[in-house]
Scaffold this motif. Structure first.
Motif, PDB file in Angstrom:
ATOM      1  N   GLY A 111     -16.712   3.779  -3.955  1.00  0.00           N
ATOM      2  CA  GLY A 111     -15.479   4.518  -4.193  1.00  0.00           C
ATOM      3  C   GLY A 111     -15.483   5.806  -3.404  1.00  0.00           C
ATOM      4  N   PHE A 112     -14.513   6.668  -3.701  1.00  0.00           N
ATOM      5  CA  PHE A 112     -14.448   7.951  -3.000  1.00  0.00           C
ATOM      6  C   PHE A 112     -13.911   9.032  -3.930  1.00  0.00           C
ATOM      7  CE2 PHE A 112     -10.313   5.967  -2.344  1.00  0.00           C
ATOM      8  CZ  PHE A 112      -9.405   7.011  -2.513  1.00  0.00           C
ATOM      9  N   VAL A 113     -14.317  10.250  -3.642  1.00  0.00           N
ATOM     10  CA  VAL A 113     -13.853  11.418  -4.384  1.00  0.00           C
ATOM     11  C   VAL A 113     -12.486  11.823  -3.859  1.00  0.00           C
ATOM     12  CG1 VAL A 113     -14.292  13.871  -4.838  1.00  0.00           C
ATOM     13  CG2 VAL A 113     -16.183  12.231  -4.860  1.00  0.00           C
ATOM     14  N   GLU A 139      -6.184  11.254  -3.802  1.00  0.00           N
ATOM     15  CA  GLU A 139      -6.613  10.105  -4.581  1.00  0.00           C
ATOM     16  C   GLU A 139      -6.057   8.794  -4.009  1.00  0.00           C
ATOM     17  OE1 GLU A 139      -7.642  13.476  -6.130  1.00  0.00           O
ATOM     18  OE2 GLU A 139      -5.509  13.089  -6.461  1.00  0.00           O
ATOM     19  N   THR A 140      -5.582   8.839  -2.779  1.00  0.00           N
ATOM     20  CA  THR A 140      -5.114   7.622  -2.122  1.00  0.00           C
ATOM     21  C   THR A 140      -5.740   7.504  -0.743  1.00  0.00           C
ATOM     22  OG1 THR A 140      -3.176   8.639  -1.045  1.00  0.00           O
ATOM     23  CG2 THR A 140      -2.883   7.833  -3.300  1.00  0.00           C
ATOM     24  N   ASP A 141      -5.847   6.271  -0.272  1.00  0.00           N
ATOM     25  CA  ASP A 141      -6.240   6.000   1.106  1.00  0.00           C
ATOM     26  C   ASP A 141      -5.329   4.887   1.630  1.00  0.00           C
ATOM     27  OD1 ASP A 141      -7.207   3.649  -0.033  1.00  0.00           O
ATOM     28  OD2 ASP A 141      -9.317   4.117   0.283  1.00  0.00           O
ATOM     29  N   HIS A 154       0.839  -1.197   0.000  1.00  0.00           N
ATOM     30  CA  HIS A 154       0.000   0.000   0.000  1.00  0.00           C
ATOM     31  C   HIS A 154       0.877   1.251   0.000  1.00  0.00           C
ATOM     32  CE1 HIS A 154      -2.863  -2.919   2.145  1.00  0.00           C
ATOM     33  NE2 HIS A 154      -3.240  -2.816   0.885  1.00  0.00           N
ATOM     34  N   VAL A 155       0.417   2.283  -0.695  1.00  0.00           N
ATOM     35  CA  VAL A 155       1.203   3.505  -0.860  1.00  0.00           C
ATOM     36  C   VAL A 155       1.232   4.299   0.442  1.00  0.00           C
ATOM     37  CG1 VAL A 155       1.417   5.693  -2.099  1.00  0.00           C
ATOM     38  CG2 VAL A 155       0.668   3.629  -3.318  1.00  0.00           C
ATOM     39  N   GLU A 156       2.432   4.603   0.920  1.00  0.00           N
ATOM     40  CA  GLU A 156       2.602   5.400   2.129  1.00  0.00           C
ATOM     41  C   GLU A 156       3.183   6.782   1.839  1.00  0.00           C
ATOM     42  OE1 GLU A 156       4.995   3.062   4.794  1.00  0.00           O
ATOM     43  OE2 GLU A 156       3.264   1.893   5.486  1.00  0.00           O
ATOM     44  N   ALA A 206     -11.639  10.534  -8.884  1.00  0.00           N
ATOM     45  CA  ALA A 206     -12.228   9.609  -7.920  1.00  0.00           C
ATOM     46  C   ALA A 206     -11.631   8.232  -8.122  1.00  0.00           C
ATOM     47  CB  ALA A 206     -13.748   9.548  -8.075  1.00  0.00           C
ATOM     48  N   VAL A 207     -11.654   7.451  -7.074  1.00  0.00           N
ATOM     49  CA  VAL A 207     -11.228   6.062  -7.126  1.00  0.00           C
ATOM     50  C   VAL A 207     -12.464   5.204  -6.904  1.00  0.00           C
ATOM     51  CG1 VAL A 207      -9.779   4.290  -6.084  1.00  0.00           C
ATOM     52  CG2 VAL A 207      -8.914   6.625  -6.315  1.00  0.00           C
TER      53      VAL A 207
END
Length: 337
Positions: free
Chosen positions: A295-297, A225-227, A85-87, A312-313
């Protein structure tokens, strides 16, 4: 740090401390898209890494191929969790024996903490130099012409940087517009740099214009654009910030598995928002289908040509014509690649 806010409407939230716009944001966007705009991005944090082991060390602990990075080369890189996962997201430039990392506002502590934790016996010295340096961005098709008119060096291609006489550098970029350049300059020279570029023909533009062009270009931003679940394939960072032909690094197993098997669970899309309200959805607002979050904005912005739009993703399995809602209003997925 940031340049002067005189005559500007200041940004808020993550971008607080730099101009949001100078009074007519849509005109600023239009001129930046068609000619050139100069944007104060002095709120970005800056970390340097020096020492003879810096390149192979960074190669081993990030997603990018640093080992043979040439002097003057600039790349994007990620720090991934053990599960991929992107940190962290960096723009990194190797110049004169130092790797310069600029990253999101307020992120230097996380970057420095990670680097210090990974030093072991390596001959490297990471430092937070955010207070001493500022990023100024030049965007638009007239980027090169403005640099020449300002008497500044012009790197011959995207991904290359040239040192400036007073310290720092100019690097050519391919985004948020087709041609762009970032200038890393001493903090006490940032306001003068903005003025010099404006005098050479660039329109002063705020973060609103920069973000609008970034959204149009479908380029993700960390924390928008990341979580906590984002993997690089979902937001288009493969081959940009992730090098697929390098040795082991943290999170590589997930990258390799998704690359080999395909179909990451989510995808980054551009949404056309409903125009019924002037209020834009906040980052993190759910994208819904039949009352269920799918998804999320990320970043939402008023664009000078596209109107209200957002990145959005969303779930990869959703068709482009799905009846999606944001804040109760219908939205349309722009399927253009």
């Amino acid at each position: 740090m940031t340049t002067s806010l005189d005559g500007a409407i200041p940004a808020t939230g993550r971008d607080a401390g730099v101009p949001w716009h100078y009074g007519d944001p849509l005109v600023e966007q239009r001129r930046a898209a068609r000619y050139a705009g100069v944007v104060d991005r002095g709120h970005r944090d800056v970390v340097t890494v020096s020492g003879p082991d810096r390149l192979p060390w960074l190669h081993s602990i990030t997603s990018q191929h640093f080992a043979a990075l040439a002097d003057g080369a600039s790349v994007e890189s990620l720090v991934l969790s053990p599960h991929g996962h992107v940190e962290q997201h960096w723009q990194a430039t190797e110049l004169d024996g130092t790797v310069w990392i600029d990253t999101e506002p307020g992120a230097a502590a996380d970057v420095l903490g990670y680097l210090q934790k990974m030093i072991f016996m390596k001959r490297v010295e990471p430092r937070d130099v955010s207070a001493d340096w500022s990023v100024v961005s030049l965007i638009g098709p007239q980027t090169v012409a403005v640099l020449i008119a300002a008497g500044l060096p012009v790197p011959e291609q995207v991904g290359r940087a040239i040192a400036l006489p007073d310290g720092g550098f100019v690097r050519r970029m391919s985004w948020p517009s087709d041609d762009a350049a970032d200038l890393l300059v001493p903090a006490d020279r940032a306001a003068a740099t903005v003025a010099t570029l404006a005098a050479a023909g660039a329109e002063p533009a705020g973060s609103w214009a920069y973000e609008a062009l970034r959204v149009e270009a479908r380029r993700p931003r960390l924390g928008f654009e990341t979580d906590h679940r984002t993997i690089p394939h979902e937001v288009g960072w493969i081959n940009r910030a992730v090098h697929l032909d390098k040795g082991c690094y943290r999170g590589q197993e997930t990258v390799a598995r998704v690359q080999n098997l395909g179909r990451p669970p989510r995808r980054l899309v551009l949404l056309h928002l409903a125009g019924e309200s002037d209020e834009l959805p906040e980052a993190g607002t759910p994208v819904e289908l039949a009352g269920r979050a799918v998804g999320f904005v990320g970043t939402a912005v008023h664009h000078h040509e596209l109107g209200p739009v957002a990145l959005a993703v969303i779930k990869r399995s959703l068709p482009d014509d799905a009846a999606l809602l944001v804040d109760g209003y219908p939205v349309a997925v722009d399927s253009e690649a």
